[in-house]
Design a protein around this motif. Sequence first.
Motif, PDB file in Angstrom:
ATOM      1  N   MET A   9       0.858  -1.293   0.046  1.00  0.00           N
ATOM      2  CA  MET A   9       0.032  -0.046  -0.145  1.00  0.00           C
ATOM      3  C   MET A   9       0.789   1.298   0.113  1.00  0.00           C
ATOM      4  O   MET A   9       1.840   1.243   0.685  1.00  0.00           O
ATOM      5  N   HIS A  10       0.446   2.360  -0.765  1.00  0.00           N
ATOM      6  CA  HIS A  10       1.128   3.570  -0.780  1.00  0.00           C
ATOM      7  C   HIS A  10       0.114   4.769  -0.522  1.00  0.00           C
ATOM      8  O   HIS A  10      -0.873   5.107  -1.081  1.00  0.00           O
ATOM      9  N   CYS A  11       0.196   5.199   0.748  1.00  0.00           N
ATOM     10  CA  CYS A  11      -0.807   6.142   1.283  1.00  0.00           C
ATOM     11  C   CYS A  11      -0.384   7.663   0.524  1.00  0.00           C
ATOM     12  O   CYS A  11       0.758   8.010   0.258  1.00  0.00           O
ATOM     13  N   LYS A  12      -1.318   8.497   0.535  1.00  0.00           N
ATOM     14  CA  LYS A  12      -1.103   9.876   0.205  1.00  0.00           C
ATOM     15  C   LYS A  12      -0.131  10.491   1.338  1.00  0.00           C
ATOM     16  O   LYS A  12      -0.385  10.036   2.292  1.00  0.00           O
ATOM     17  N   LYS A  13       0.529  11.388   0.666  1.00  0.00           N
ATOM     18  CA  LYS A  13       1.553  12.044   1.562  1.00  0.00           C
ATOM     19  C   LYS A  13       0.907  12.946   2.946  1.00  0.00           C
ATOM     20  O   LYS A  13       1.371  12.789   3.845  1.00  0.00           O
ATOM     21  N   ASP A  14      -0.073  13.429   2.724  1.00  0.00           N
ATOM     22  CA  ASP A  14      -0.935  14.177   3.678  1.00  0.00           C
ATOM     23  C   ASP A  14      -1.809  13.270   4.476  1.00  0.00           C
ATOM     24  O   ASP A  14      -2.248  13.825   5.497  1.00  0.00           O
ATOM     25  N   ALA A  15      -1.880  11.989   4.154  1.00  0.00           N
ATOM     26  CA  ALA A  15      -2.765  11.203   4.947  1.00  0.00           C
ATOM     27  C   ALA A  15      -2.122  10.110   6.009  1.00  0.00           C
ATOM     28  O   ALA A  15      -2.622   9.068   6.405  1.00  0.00           O
ATOM     29  N   GLU A  16      -0.717  10.567   5.949  1.00  0.00           N
ATOM     30  CA  GLU A  16       0.251   9.292   6.697  1.00  0.00           C
ATOM     31  C   GLU A  16      -0.464   8.973   8.127  1.00  0.00           C
ATOM     32  O   GLU A  16      -0.226   7.868   8.437  1.00  0.00           O
ATOM     33  N   ALA A  17      -0.613  10.156   8.964  1.00  0.00           N
ATOM     34  CA  ALA A  17      -1.007   9.746  10.264  1.00  0.00           C
ATOM     35  C   ALA A  17      -2.317   9.108  10.384  1.00  0.00           C
ATOM     36  O   ALA A  17      -2.275   8.039  11.201  1.00  0.00           O
ATOM     37  N   ALA A  18      -3.281   9.449   9.534  1.00  0.00           N
ATOM     38  CA  ALA A  18      -4.439   8.613   9.466  1.00  0.00           C
ATOM     39  C   ALA A  18      -4.369   7.458   9.217  1.00  0.00           C
ATOM     40  O   ALA A  18      -4.864   6.545   9.776  1.00  0.00           O
ATOM     41  N   PHE A  19      -3.548   7.000   8.072  1.00  0.00           N
ATOM     42  CA  PHE A  19      -3.472   5.806   7.558  1.00  0.00           C
ATOM     43  C   PHE A  19      -2.852   4.976   8.580  1.00  0.00           C
ATOM     44  O   PHE A  19      -3.090   3.853   8.739  1.00  0.00           O
ATOM     45  N   ASP A  20      -1.674   5.449   9.161  1.00  0.00           N
ATOM     46  CA  ASP A  20      -1.177   4.667  10.045  1.00  0.00           C
ATOM     47  C   ASP A  20      -2.031   4.294  11.330  1.00  0.00           C
ATOM     48  O   ASP A  20      -1.842   3.164  11.649  1.00  0.00           O
ATOM     49  N   THR A  21      -2.847   5.169  11.771  1.00  0.00           N
ATOM     50  CA  THR A  21      -3.627   4.829  12.874  1.00  0.00           C
ATOM     51  C   THR A  21      -4.681   3.721  12.499  1.00  0.00           C
ATOM     52  O   THR A  21      -5.043   2.704  13.290  1.00  0.00           O
ATOM     53  N   GLU A  22      -5.179   3.789  11.323  1.00  0.00           N
ATOM     54  CA  GLU A  22      -6.060   3.147  10.772  1.00  0.00           C
ATOM     55  C   GLU A  22      -5.704   1.551  10.617  1.00  0.00           C
ATOM     56  O   GLU A  22      -6.437   0.412  10.877  1.00  0.00           O
ATOM     57  N   LEU A  23      -4.370   1.627   9.903  1.00  0.00           N
ATOM     58  CA  LEU A  23      -3.686   0.345   9.794  1.00  0.00           C
ATOM     59  C   LEU A  23      -3.327  -0.550  11.076  1.00  0.00           C
ATOM     60  O   LEU A  23      -3.637  -1.786  11.329  1.00  0.00           O
ATOM     61  N   LYS A  24      -3.016   0.264  12.059  1.00  0.00           N
ATOM     62  CA  LYS A  24      -2.816  -0.353  13.573  1.00  0.00           C
ATOM     63  C   LYS A  24      -3.913  -0.809  14.168  1.00  0.00           C
ATOM     64  O   LYS A  24      -4.118  -1.885  14.824  1.00  0.00           O
ATOM     65  N   LYS A  25      -4.977  -0.115  13.977  1.00  0.00           N
ATOM     66  CA  LYS A  25      -6.376  -0.628  14.464  1.00  0.00           C
ATOM     67  C   LYS A  25      -7.050  -2.044  13.698  1.00  0.00           C
ATOM     68  O   LYS A  25      -7.128  -2.945  14.384  1.00  0.00           O
ATOM     69  N   LEU A  26      -6.608  -2.201  12.486  1.00  0.00           N
ATOM     70  CA  LEU A  26      -6.864  -3.367  11.388  1.00  0.00           C
ATOM     71  C   LEU A  26      -6.168  -4.432  12.164  1.00  0.00           C
ATOM     72  O   LEU A  26      -6.683  -5.639  12.117  1.00  0.00           O
TER      73      LEU A  26
END
Length: 96
Positions: A9-26
Motif C-alpha cells: 500500500m502507498h498512502c497519500k503524503k498528507d494522509a500518513e498519520a490517519a493511515f498509520d492509525t487505521e492500519l494499526k487498528k486493523l
Amino acid sequence: MSISLLAYMHCKKDAEAAFDTELKKLVEASLKEEGCLAYELYQYKDEPTKYVIEEEWVDEDALSRHMEAPHYKYFVHISPVLLETAADVKILTRLI
C-alpha cells in the motif's frame, strides 16, 4: 497448508498519520480473529508512505471470514480516501 496474503500500500503524503492509525487498528483486531496465525505491518524504511501487510491464516476459510469481518470491511471502505493508488494484494499458498 496455511494461506498467506501480502498487501502493498502507498498512502497519500498528507494522509500518513490517519493511515498509520487505521492500519494499526486493523492489525490489532485481525490478530484476535480465529484462524489468524500472523498479521504483521511493515513500513518502507526509505519511503514512509509505503506499507506492507503480511498475513498468515490457517486456511482459506479463515481468510474468507477475515474478509467479512467488520473491521476489515471498514478499512476497505475508508482506504481509498487515504491511498495514493489501490492496494496491490497477492494471495500465496505455502509450498513447504
